[in-house]
Scaffold this motif. Structure first.
Motif, PDB file in Angstrom:
ATOM      1  N   PHE A  75      31.553  57.265  52.368  1.00 25.05           N
ATOM      2  CA  PHE A  75      30.216  56.744  52.145  1.00 25.05           C
ATOM      3  C   PHE A  75      29.829  56.566  50.686  1.00 25.05           C
ATOM      4  O   PHE A  75      28.782  55.987  50.399  1.00 25.05           O
ATOM      5  CB  PHE A  75      29.183  57.669  52.814  1.00 25.05           C
ATOM      6  N   VAL A  76      30.596  57.083  49.737  1.00 21.99           N
ATOM      7  CA  VAL A  76      30.198  57.011  48.340  1.00 21.99           C
ATOM      8  C   VAL A  76      31.103  56.086  47.530  1.00 21.99           C
ATOM      9  O   VAL A  76      30.629  55.244  46.775  1.00 21.99           O
ATOM     10  CB  VAL A  76      30.193  58.423  47.700  1.00 21.99           C
ATOM     11  N   SER A  77      32.414  56.245  47.659  1.00 22.96           N
ATOM     12  CA  SER A  77      33.334  55.455  46.852  1.00 22.96           C
ATOM     13  C   SER A  77      33.168  53.975  47.170  1.00 22.96           C
ATOM     14  O   SER A  77      33.191  53.575  48.328  1.00 22.96           O
ATOM     15  CB  SER A  77      34.782  55.892  47.107  1.00 22.96           C
ATOM     16  N   MET A  78      32.971  53.178  46.135  1.00 21.53           N
ATOM     17  CA  MET A  78      32.738  51.747  46.318  1.00 21.53           C
ATOM     18  C   MET A  78      33.614  50.963  45.345  1.00 21.53           C
ATOM     19  O   MET A  78      34.066  51.493  44.331  1.00 21.53           O
ATOM     20  CB  MET A  78      31.258  51.417  46.100  1.00 21.53           C
ATOM     21  N   TRP A  79      33.823  49.714  45.659  1.00 18.87           N
ATOM     22  CA  TRP A  79      34.607  48.843  44.802  1.00 18.87           C
ATOM     23  C   TRP A  79      34.060  47.424  44.937  1.00 18.87           C
ATOM     24  O   TRP A  79      33.354  47.107  45.902  1.00 18.87           O
ATOM     25  CB  TRP A  79      36.086  48.897  45.200  1.00 18.87           C
ATOM     26  N   ILE A  80      34.372  46.593  43.951  1.00 22.62           N
ATOM     27  CA  ILE A  80      33.909  45.214  44.009  1.00 22.62           C
ATOM     28  C   ILE A  80      34.641  44.502  45.146  1.00 22.62           C
ATOM     29  O   ILE A  80      35.853  44.583  45.273  1.00 22.62           O
ATOM     30  CB  ILE A  80      34.151  44.499  42.667  1.00 22.62           C
ATOM     31  N   ALA A  81      33.878  43.797  45.962  1.00 22.41           N
ATOM     32  CA  ALA A  81      34.425  43.215  47.191  1.00 22.41           C
ATOM     33  C   ALA A  81      35.288  41.992  46.913  1.00 22.41           C
ATOM     34  O   ALA A  81      35.074  41.256  45.940  1.00 22.41           O
ATOM     35  CB  ALA A  81      33.273  42.832  48.131  1.00 22.41           C
ATOM     36  N   ASP A  82      36.264  41.783  47.775  1.00 20.08           N
ATOM     37  CA  ASP A  82      37.062  40.570  47.770  1.00 20.08           C
ATOM     38  C   ASP A  82      36.233  39.464  48.437  1.00 20.08           C
ATOM     39  O   ASP A  82      35.684  39.645  49.525  1.00 20.08           O
ATOM     40  CB  ASP A  82      38.351  40.818  48.556  1.00 20.08           C
ATOM     41  N   GLN A  83      36.143  38.306  47.785  1.00 23.33           N
ATOM     42  CA  GLN A  83      35.334  37.217  48.326  1.00 23.33           C
ATOM     43  C   GLN A  83      35.805  36.807  49.716  1.00 23.33           C
ATOM     44  O   GLN A  83      35.002  36.403  50.572  1.00 23.33           O
ATOM     45  CB  GLN A  83      35.358  36.010  47.390  1.00 23.33           C
ATOM     46  N   GLY A  84      37.098  36.933  49.969  1.00 20.41           N
ATOM     47  CA  GLY A  84      37.631  36.555  51.272  1.00 20.41           C
ATOM     48  C   GLY A  84      37.152  37.454  52.393  1.00 20.41           C
ATOM     49  O   GLY A  84      37.276  37.092  53.566  1.00 20.41           O
ATOM     50  N   ASN A  85      36.620  38.630  52.042  1.00 17.28           N
ATOM     51  CA  ASN A  85      36.131  39.556  53.062  1.00 17.28           C
ATOM     52  C   ASN A  85      34.619  39.452  53.266  1.00 17.28           C
ATOM     53  O   ASN A  85      34.037  40.286  53.971  1.00 17.28           O
ATOM     54  CB  ASN A  85      36.470  41.002  52.662  1.00 17.28           C
ATOM     55  N   VAL A  86      33.977  38.450  52.633  1.00 18.12           N
ATOM     56  CA  VAL A  86      32.514  38.362  52.658  1.00 18.12           C
ATOM     57  C   VAL A  86      32.069  37.052  53.302  1.00 18.12           C
ATOM     58  O   VAL A  86      32.544  35.967  52.936  1.00 18.12           O
ATOM     59  CB  VAL A  86      31.934  38.469  51.230  1.00 18.12           C
ATOM     60  N   ASP A  87      31.161  37.165  54.263  1.00 24.31           N
ATOM     61  CA  ASP A  87      30.479  36.002  54.828  1.00 24.31           C
ATOM     62  C   ASP A  87      29.144  35.827  54.105  1.00 24.31           C
ATOM     63  O   ASP A  87      28.353  36.776  54.043  1.00 24.31           O
ATOM     64  CB  ASP A  87      30.213  36.201  56.324  1.00 24.31           C
ATOM     65  N   THR A  88      28.902  34.603  53.577  1.00 18.02           N
ATOM     66  CA  THR A  88      27.651  34.335  52.870  1.00 18.02           C
ATOM     67  C   THR A  88      26.863  33.275  53.632  1.00 18.02           C
ATOM     68  O   THR A  88      27.390  32.216  53.973  1.00 18.02           O
ATOM     69  CB  THR A  88      27.925  33.829  51.442  1.00 18.02           C
ATOM     70  N   THR A  89      25.595  33.584  53.921  1.00 21.27           N
ATOM     71  CA  THR A  89      24.723  32.616  54.589  1.00 21.27           C
ATOM     72  C   THR A  89      23.468  32.406  53.749  1.00 21.27           C
ATOM     73  O   THR A  89      23.021  33.324  53.046  1.00 21.27           O
ATOM     74  CB  THR A  89      24.318  33.110  55.993  1.00 21.27           C
ATOM     75  N   ILE A  90      22.914  31.206  53.821  1.00 22.99           N
ATOM     76  CA  ILE A  90      21.679  30.880  53.111  1.00 22.99           C
ATOM     77  C   ILE A  90      20.653  30.424  54.141  1.00 22.99           C
ATOM     78  O   ILE A  90      20.916  29.501  54.915  1.00 22.99           O
ATOM     79  CB  ILE A  90      21.908  29.776  52.060  1.00 22.99           C
ATOM     80  N   GLN A  91      19.513  31.086  54.149  1.00 26.35           N
ATOM     81  CA  GLN A  91      18.454  30.760  55.093  1.00 26.35           C
ATOM     82  C   GLN A  91      17.176  30.419  54.338  1.00 26.35           C
ATOM     83  O   GLN A  91      16.835  31.083  53.352  1.00 26.35           O
ATOM     84  CB  GLN A  91      18.197  31.933  56.045  1.00 26.35           C
ATOM     85  N   LYS A  92      16.472  29.402  54.852  1.00 28.81           N
ATOM     86  CA  LYS A  92      15.226  28.979  54.232  1.00 28.81           C
ATOM     87  C   LYS A  92      14.076  29.253  55.190  1.00 28.81           C
ATOM     88  O   LYS A  92      14.117  28.873  56.359  1.00 28.81           O
ATOM     89  CB  LYS A  92      15.276  27.489  53.888  1.00 28.81           C
ATOM     90  N   ASP A  93      13.062  29.942  54.686  1.00 24.42           N
ATOM     91  CA  ASP A  93      11.870  30.238  55.466  1.00 24.42           C
ATOM     92  C   ASP A  93      10.662  29.791  54.645  1.00 24.42           C
ATOM     93  O   ASP A  93      10.196  30.532  53.766  1.00 24.42           O
ATOM     94  CB  ASP A  93      11.794  31.731  55.785  1.00 24.42           C
ATOM     95  N   GLN A  94      10.233  28.553  54.905  1.00 27.04           N
ATOM     96  CA  GLN A  94       9.158  27.936  54.129  1.00 27.04           C
ATOM     97  C   GLN A  94       9.555  27.897  52.652  1.00 27.04           C
ATOM     98  O   GLN A  94      10.479  27.177  52.290  1.00 27.04           O
ATOM     99  CB  GLN A  94       7.832  28.670  54.369  1.00 27.04           C
ATOM    100  N   SER A  95       8.924  28.706  51.812  1.00 26.54           N
ATOM    101  CA  SER A  95       9.228  28.634  50.380  1.00 26.54           C
ATOM    102  C   SER A  95      10.234  29.698  49.933  1.00 26.54           C
ATOM    103  O   SER A  95      10.564  29.778  48.748  1.00 26.54           O
ATOM    104  CB  SER A  95       7.938  28.791  49.563  1.00 26.54           C
TER     105      SER A  95
END
Length: 226
Positions: free
Chosen positions: A98-118
């Motif tokens: 739960f504590v140790s972290m590292w910079i994520a590999d882009q291939g392991n990340v899903d990115t979504t963009i949502q628009k809600d009015q402004s």
């Protein structure tokens, strides 16, 4: 002094509780009475035997108490050692999971963009069920977030709520989001309500392990990353 009175006074005599005058009378009586002298010596021997027995009993009691204390001390040491060992194990497991972290590999990340009015919200979610993500936001040269670093950590089991970072992994299990609010395509609204005009140079940089992605804020308003 008769024999009965002498014998009655012997215990006090042996314990030095008689007055000086009584002691002198008793010693004078013993000089002329062999029977009373012998009685006094017998009482001395019995008293010494009683003292020896009493001291022996006291030593046994002391030895018993020492043994009990020694056993209790060992038990306490075992309990403390066990608790420390359990704490170390929990701390190591907590750090790994739960504590140790590292910079994520882009291939392991899903990115979504949502628009809600402004409002435009970018959400980053791990593609792996055993991971969760954190987004560290920085303001480098602008009064808004213009750098996002995506970190990754293990999420193998639901962490107990009393463990550090347990609530964090639970909160971001469904993804981590960054939101921008626009007045229009060319105007960004800051958290304090102020508005700034955007140019093509106003960008947000998303950093992954070994890769960066630049997104113009004007394109972000249209729901695009490029």
């Amino acid at each position: 002094m008769n024999h009965e009175v002498f014998k009655d006074l012997v215990p006090n005599y042996l314990e030095h509780l008689t007055s000086d005058e009584t002691r002198r009378l008793m010693e004078a009586h013993m000089e002329s009475c062999p029977e009373c002298r012998e009685y006094l010596e017998d009482m001395k021997e019995e008293g010494m035997e009683h003292q020896v027995e009493q001291r022996t009993a006291e030593r046994k009691q002391i030895d018993y108490l020492k043994t009990v204390r020694s056993k209790n001390k060992k038990r306490i040491i075992v309990v403390i050692a066990s608790m420390l060992g359990l704490f170390v194990i929990l701390a190591v497991v907590n750090h790994i999971l739960f504590v140790s972290m590292w910079i994520a590999d882009q291939g392991n990340v899903d990115t979504t963009i949502q628009k809600d009015q402004s409002s435009i919200t970018m959400t980053f979610k791990s593609k792996k069920d055993d991971r969760y993500l954190l987004a560290i936001q920085n303001e480098l040269n602008q009064p808004y977030t213009d750098e996002i670093i995506i970190y990754e950590s293990w999420d193998l089991i639901p962490p107990p709520s009393w463990l550090p970072y347990g609530e964090i992994s639970d909160q971001f299990r469904d993804g981590v989001s960054v939101t921008y609010t626009f007045a229009d395509k060319d105007t960004l609204i800051l958290n304090d309500g102020k508005k700034i005009k955007l140019t093509d140079d106003d960008k947000v940089t998303v950093s992954y392990d070994g890769r960066t992605e630049e997104i113009r804020l004007r394109d972000l308003f249209d729901g695009k990353k490029e």
